[in-house]
Design an enzyme around this catalytic site. Structure first.
Site, short mmCIF file in Angstrom:
data_model
loop_
_atom_site.label_atom_id
_atom_site.label_comp_id
_atom_site.label_asym_id
_atom_site.label_seq_id
_atom_site.Cartn_x
_atom_site.Cartn_y
_atom_site.Cartn_z
N GLU A 132 5.16 -5.68 4.23
CA GLU A 132 3.90 -6.36 4.53
C GLU A 132 3.00 -6.19 3.31
OE1 GLU A 132 1.85 -4.74 7.92
OE2 GLU A 132 0.22 -6.19 7.81
N HIS A 141 -0.27 1.34 4.99
CA HIS A 141 0.28 1.94 6.21
C HIS A 141 1.78 1.78 6.29
CE1 HIS A 141 -0.58 -2.26 7.72
NE2 HIS A 141 0.60 -2.09 8.30
N HIS A 170 8.19 -1.33 9.08
CA HIS A 170 7.78 -1.96 7.83
C HIS A 170 6.87 -1.04 7.02
CE1 HIS A 170 4.39 -3.15 10.51
NE2 HIS A 170 3.64 -3.07 9.43
#
Ligand code: CO
Length: 145
Positions: A136, A8, A87
């Site tokens: 991440e 994502h 992110h």
């Protein structure tokens, strides 16, 4: 480290409700999850799906809105009042191997592996060590793909 799929892209927003309207009415998204609170991270979260292609889940947009006075994204929203790209999140098969790999290269891993929005272990790596991108890393959810 074995790099997996781009799971994502995190988008910080001052209002998930307003962002849902944008992704639905402007971007044409049809799969938008119900928002939920993630108090441990100090964010409210809402996933917007892009379509499944060739049996692979589409990359999601993760909308994050500050939750509480100690939210980790209050500073970001203060600097970017409209919100914006926050992110990128990549999957890996083993979070501890990934953490060791980044640390062996002098990359600053922010904290210990913890449960993220998908219910699997995640870490964040400092943007200054990652070409300016807060990164991440999450363990691939079992039973997907
Ligand atoms: Co994320």
């Amino acid at each position: 480290m074995k790099l997996g799929r781009l799971n994502h892209i995190g988008i910080a927003t001052p209002s998930i409700a307003d962002s849902i309207v944008f992704y639905r009415d402007v971007m044409g998204a049809t799969q938008i999850c119900e928002p939920f609170d993630l108090p441990a991270q100090g964010v409210k979260v809402c996933f917007v799906d892009t379509p499944t292609v060739s049996g692979m889940n589409g990359t999601q947009i993760e909308l994050i809105e500050p939750l509480g006075e100690n939210s980790s994204i209050l500073g970001f929203i203060a600097k970017n009042p409209q919100g914006g790209q926050h992110h990128m999140c990549y999957e890996v098969p083993d979070i501890y191997a990934a953490k060791a790999w980044f640390e062996s290269q002098g990359k600053r891993v922010l904290g210990e592996p913890r449960i993220g929005a998908h219910g699997t272990l995640i870490i964040f790596v400092h943007p200054r060590d990652m070409g300016g991108v807060l990164t991440e890393i999450m363990e691939t959810p079992k039973g997907t793909h």
